[in-house]
Design an enzyme around this catalytic site. Structure first.
Site, PDB file in Angstrom:
ATOM      1  N   ASP A  17       2.016  -1.875  -4.639  1.00 17.89           N
ATOM      2  CA  ASP A  17       0.624  -1.170  -4.768  1.00 17.89           C
ATOM      3  C   ASP A  17      -0.105  -1.672  -5.828  1.00 17.89           C
ATOM      4  O   ASP A  17       0.781  -2.089  -6.890  1.00 17.89           O
ATOM      5  CB  ASP A  17       0.825   0.339  -4.784  1.00 17.89           C
ATOM      6  CG  ASP A  17      -0.696   1.027  -4.259  1.00 17.89           C
ATOM      7  OD1 ASP A  17      -0.749   1.496  -2.971  1.00 17.89           O
ATOM      8  OD2 ASP A  17      -1.737   0.804  -4.971  1.00 17.89           O
ATOM      9  N   GLY A  54       0.878  -1.248  -0.167  1.00 21.15           N
ATOM     10  CA  GLY A  54      -0.039   0.082  -0.023  1.00 21.15           C
ATOM     11  C   GLY A  54       0.793   1.124   0.138  1.00 21.15           C
ATOM     12  O   GLY A  54       1.544   1.508   0.856  1.00 21.15           O
ATOM     13  N   ALA A  55       0.911   1.892  -1.007  1.00 19.38           N
ATOM     14  CA  ALA A  55       1.846   3.256  -1.121  1.00 19.38           C
ATOM     15  C   ALA A  55       0.840   4.335  -1.340  1.00 19.38           C
ATOM     16  O   ALA A  55       1.425   5.326  -2.000  1.00 19.38           O
ATOM     17  CB  ALA A  55       2.667   2.791  -2.417  1.00 19.38           C
ATOM     18  N   GLY A  56      -0.047   4.398  -0.623  1.00 19.47           N
ATOM     19  CA  GLY A  56      -0.993   5.420  -0.286  1.00 19.47           C
ATOM     20  C   GLY A  56      -0.224   6.490   0.869  1.00 19.47           C
ATOM     21  O   GLY A  56       0.976   6.589   0.941  1.00 19.47           O
ATOM     22  N   ARG A  76      -0.602  10.673  20.511  1.00 19.76           N
ATOM     23  CA  ARG A  76      -1.504  11.539  20.540  1.00 19.76           C
ATOM     24  C   ARG A  76      -1.819  11.990  22.081  1.00 19.76           C
ATOM     25  O   ARG A  76      -1.801  13.252  22.209  1.00 19.76           O
ATOM     26  CB  ARG A  76      -2.786  11.078  19.927  1.00 19.76           C
ATOM     27  CG  ARG A  76      -2.854  11.064  18.413  1.00 19.76           C
ATOM     28  CD  ARG A  76      -4.028  10.679  17.690  1.00 19.76           C
ATOM     29  NE  ARG A  76      -4.040  10.786  16.180  1.00 19.76           N
ATOM     30  CZ  ARG A  76      -4.691   9.748  15.343  1.00 19.76           C
ATOM     31  NH1 ARG A  76      -5.587   8.830  15.805  1.00 19.76           N
ATOM     32  NH2 ARG A  76      -4.526  10.063  14.090  1.00 19.76           N
ATOM     33  N   VAL A 101      -1.711  -2.495   9.545  1.00 21.87           N
ATOM     34  CA  VAL A 101      -2.070  -0.948   9.958  1.00 21.87           C
ATOM     35  C   VAL A 101      -3.408  -0.703   9.430  1.00 21.87           C
ATOM     36  O   VAL A 101      -4.206   0.052   9.679  1.00 21.87           O
ATOM     37  CB  VAL A 101      -1.137   0.022   9.266  1.00 21.87           C
ATOM     38  CG1 VAL A 101      -1.411   1.626   9.786  1.00 21.87           C
ATOM     39  CG2 VAL A 101       0.146  -0.480   9.524  1.00 21.87           C
ATOM     40  N   ASN A 151      -7.215  -0.422   8.671  1.00 30.95           N
ATOM     41  CA  ASN A 151      -8.650  -0.483   9.684  1.00 30.95           C
ATOM     42  C   ASN A 151      -9.657  -1.273   9.217  1.00 30.95           C
ATOM     43  O   ASN A 151      -9.685  -1.278   7.786  1.00 30.95           O
ATOM     44  CB  ASN A 151      -8.928   0.942   9.677  1.00 30.95           C
ATOM     45  CG  ASN A 151      -8.176   1.427  10.912  1.00 30.95           C
ATOM     46  OD1 ASN A 151      -7.920   1.017  11.953  1.00 30.95           O
ATOM     47  ND2 ASN A 151      -7.663   2.656  10.669  1.00 30.95           N
ATOM     48  N   HIS A 188      -8.599  -0.228  18.755  1.00 32.63           N
ATOM     49  CA  HIS A 188      -8.328   1.140  18.123  1.00 32.63           C
ATOM     50  C   HIS A 188      -9.384   1.808  17.793  1.00 32.63           C
ATOM     51  O   HIS A 188     -10.271   1.459  16.608  1.00 32.63           O
ATOM     52  CB  HIS A 188      -7.459   0.965  17.120  1.00 32.63           C
ATOM     53  CG  HIS A 188      -6.934   2.052  16.198  1.00 32.63           C
ATOM     54  ND1 HIS A 188      -6.420   3.236  17.051  1.00 32.63           N
ATOM     55  CD2 HIS A 188      -6.984   2.362  14.908  1.00 32.63           C
ATOM     56  CE1 HIS A 188      -6.170   4.309  16.200  1.00 32.63           C
ATOM     57  NE2 HIS A 188      -6.488   3.753  14.842  1.00 32.63           N
TER      58      HIS A 188
HETATM   59  N1  APR Z   1      -2.729  -4.420  -3.001  1.00 35.46           N
HETATM   60  C1  APR Z   1      -1.954  -3.312  -2.712  1.00 35.46           C
HETATM   61  N2  APR Z   1      -2.320  -2.140  -2.564  1.00 35.46           N
HETATM   62  C2  APR Z   1      -3.618  -2.002  -2.514  1.00 35.46           C
HETATM   63  C3  APR Z   1      -4.578  -3.050  -2.489  1.00 35.46           C
HETATM   64  C4  APR Z   1      -4.109  -4.356  -2.753  1.00 35.46           C
HETATM   65  N3  APR Z   1      -4.953  -5.282  -3.073  1.00 35.46           N
HETATM   66  N4  APR Z   1      -5.886  -2.425  -2.525  1.00 35.46           N
HETATM   67  C5  APR Z   1      -5.882  -1.131  -2.586  1.00 35.46           C
HETATM   68  N5  APR Z   1      -4.393  -0.650  -2.233  1.00 35.46           N
HETATM   69  C6  APR Z   1      -3.573   0.421  -2.121  1.00 35.46           C
HETATM   70  C7  APR Z   1      -4.550   1.565  -2.887  1.00 35.46           C
HETATM   71  O1  APR Z   1      -3.947   1.788  -4.178  1.00 35.46           O
HETATM   72  C8  APR Z   1      -3.720   3.113  -2.157  1.00 35.46           C
HETATM   73  O2  APR Z   1      -2.628   3.363  -2.672  1.00 35.46           O
HETATM   74  O3  APR Z   1      -3.481   0.768  -0.752  1.00 35.46           O
HETATM   75  C9  APR Z   1      -3.619   2.425  -0.780  1.00 35.46           C
HETATM   76  C10 APR Z   1      -4.081   2.809   0.344  1.00 35.46           C
HETATM   77  O4  APR Z   1      -3.659   4.234   0.514  1.00 35.46           O
HETATM   78  P1  APR Z   1      -4.759   5.372   0.952  1.00 35.46           P
HETATM   79  O5  APR Z   1      -5.933   5.456  -0.037  1.00 35.46           O
HETATM   80  O6  APR Z   1      -3.914   6.693   0.861  1.00 35.46           O
HETATM   81  O7  APR Z   1      -4.778   5.192   2.480  1.00 35.46           O
HETATM   82  P2  APR Z   1      -4.028   5.233   3.695  1.00 35.46           P
HETATM   83  O8  APR Z   1      -4.256   6.764   4.247  1.00 35.46           O
HETATM   84  O9  APR Z   1      -2.591   5.246   3.355  1.00 35.46           O
HETATM   85  O10 APR Z   1      -4.756   4.447   4.784  1.00 35.46           O
HETATM   86  C11 APR Z   1      -4.583   2.961   4.496  1.00 35.46           C
HETATM   87  O11 APR Z   1      -4.233   2.280   6.916  1.00 35.46           O
HETATM   88  O12 APR Z   1      -4.586   3.766   8.628  1.00 35.46           O
HETATM   89  C12 APR Z   1      -5.398   2.868   7.728  1.00 35.46           C
HETATM   90  O13 APR Z   1      -7.635   3.568   7.931  1.00 35.46           O
HETATM   91  C13 APR Z   1      -6.475   3.328   7.280  1.00 35.46           C
HETATM   92  O14 APR Z   1      -7.391   1.479   6.262  1.00 35.46           O
HETATM   93  C14 APR Z   1      -6.594   2.539   5.935  1.00 35.46           C
HETATM   94  C15 APR Z   1      -5.086   2.012   5.668  1.00 35.46           C
END
Ligand code: APR
Length: 301
Positions: free
Chosen positions: A32, A8-10, A150, A117, A119, A174
Site C-alpha cells: 500500500d 492496496g491494503a484497504g 449475491r 478489482v 472500479n 459490473h
Molecule cells: N498504490 C498502492 N495502494 C494504493 C494506491 C497506490 N498508488 N492508491 C491508493 N492505494 C490504497 C489506499 O491507500 C487504500 O489503502 O488502496 C487502498 C484502497 O482501500 P479502501 O479505500 O479501503 O477501498 P476498498 O474498499 O478496499 O476498495 C478498493 O476495490 O471494490 C473496489 O470500488 C472499490 O475501487 C475500489 C477498490
C-alpha cells in the site's frame, strides 16, 4: 509455495489477503502507498495464523520489490464509492492509480496472473491489460463472482434453501446493466422460474444489480469488502489449485459472443494459466439484447 501479492491494503485488499492466508493458498504480500498500513495489517494477520493452524507467510510494505516473482497479483488499489457516487465517478482517480501500480507489477512479476478489482471494473481491467502488455489469459477482472454470490444469497434467503444448492451466473459489465441469468439459476437443479413468481424474481434481479449500492448506502463511508474479499480468494484458489472451475470474470472478448476488444463479464474456465477458456452460453433474445447494451456501455466509457 505460491506467492500472492495484493496491491492496496484497504478494506477489500486486506480481506482478500486474510481469506487467502486462512485457506493456505500461498505466501501473501500486501502493498500500500500508505506507510505502515500494509506492514501493520500483514503482521496482525500473521499473528493469527497459529489459531488457524496455517503456516502462510504474510508480509507487507510499500516497496514493490517485496512482490517479486509473484504467481498472482491482485489489484485493489484505488478509491471506493461513497453514497451518491456511481462506480464511474471513480474513473479518473483510479485510472491514475492504475498507471502507477501496473508498471511496477510488470517489472517485478512479468509472468504473474493479474486479478483487477478496482472500479469501474471493466474499464480498469482493460487499462491494466494495455499497461501491462500481458497476454489476455493472464488479465482478469473480479466482479461476476461477487455478483453471482449475491444472486445465490438472495435466492437461498427467499426460498429458505441451502446456499450450496443454489447455482447462479451473472453476465455483463459490473454495474446496473449486469445480467443475472435467470434461466441458468437453479436450486437443486430446478430452475428458479419453476420455484418463484416472475414478480419475486424481478425484485431479486434488481437487488443483485444494486447489491453494491445497497451496502454503500448502509456503510456511508465506503463499499463492500467481505464478499468481494472472499470472491477474490475463490478466484485465487481456482488458479493456484488449477481447479478449472467455471467462474464469471471480466476478460477480453475477441470474437466470443460476437464482441471485439471489450473486457466484460462472461463465464471463464479458471486454472493455472489464468483464463483458460471462455464459455459461450446460449442467450435468449432478451438476454442477448441486455448483453449488447452492457457491452456498449463499457465501450463508450
Ligand atoms: N498504490 C498502492 N495502494 C494504493 C494506491 C497506490 N498508488 N492508491 C491508493 N492505494 C490504497 C489506499 O491507500 C487504500 O489503502 O488502496 C487502498 C484502497 O482501500 P479502501 O479505500 O479501503 O477501498 P476498498 O474498499 O478496499 O476498495 C478498493 O476495490 O471494490 C473496489 O470500488 C472499490 O475501487 C475500489 C477498490
Amino acid at each position: 509455495m505460491p506467492k500472492i501479492s495484493i496491491i492496496g491494503a484497504g478494506n477489500v485488499g486486506s480481506q482478500a489477503a486474510f481469506y487467502s492466508a486462512l485457506r493456505g493458498l500461498g505466501d501473501i504480500v500486501l502493498v500500500d502507498v500508505v506507510d505502515g498500513l500494509a506492514a501493520g495489517k500483514a503482521l496482525d494477520m500473521l499473528e493469527s495464523m497459529p489459531i488457524a493452524g496455517v503456516n502462510s507467510k504474510i508480509i507487507g510494505g510499500s516497496d514493490y520489490a517485496l512482490t517479486r516473482d509473484s504467481d498472482i497479483v491482485v489489484v485493489t488499489a484505488g478509491i471506493a464509492r461513497k453514497p451518491g457516487m456511481s462506480r464511474h465517478d471513480l474513473i479518473e482517480t483510479n485510472s491514475r492509480i492504475m498507471r502507477s501500480v501496473i508498471p511496477e507489477i510488470g517489472k517485478e512479476s512479468p509472468e504473474s496472473i493479474l486479478i483487477v478489482v478496482t472500479n469501474p471494473l471493466d474499464e480498469m481491467v482493460h487499462l491494466a491489460h494495455t499497461l501491462s502488455g500481458f497476454p489476455k489469459q493472464r488479465v482478469l477482472g473480479m466482479a461476476g463472482v461477487l455478483d453471482s454470490v449475491r444472486f445465490r444469497t438472495f435466492i437461498a434467503e427467499e426460498l429458505g434453501a441451502d446456499v450450496n444448492d443454489v447455482k447462479a451466473m451473472v453476465l455483463g459489465s459490473h454495474g446496473d446493466l449486469m445480467i443475472p441469468l435467470v434461466e441458468y439459476c437453479t436450486v437443486k437443479g430446478e430452475k428458479i422460474s419453476n420455484l418463484l413468481s416472475q414478480e419475486k424474481i424481478d425484485v431479486i434481479v434488481e437487488r443483485v444489480r444494486k447489491g453494491g449500492v445497497e451496502i454503500v448506502k448502509l456503510l456511508k463511508t465506503g463499499s463492500a469488502f467481505f464478499a468481494p474479499g472472499l470472491s477474490i480468494a475463490a478466484m485465487v484458489e481456482a488458479i493456484i489449485k488449477d481447479q478449472k472451475n467455471i467462474m464469471p470474470c471480466s476478460v477480453l472478448l475477441q470474437g466470443e459472443y460476437g464482441v471485439e476488444d471489450v473486457f466484460i463479464g462472461v463465464p471463464v474456465k479458471l486454472g493455472r494459466n489464468g483464463a483458460e477458456e471462455i464459455i459461450e452460453l446460449e442467450l435468449n433474445k432478451e438476454e442477448r439484447l441486455a448483453f449488447d447494451k452492457s457491452v456498449s456501455q463499457v465501450k463508450t466509457q
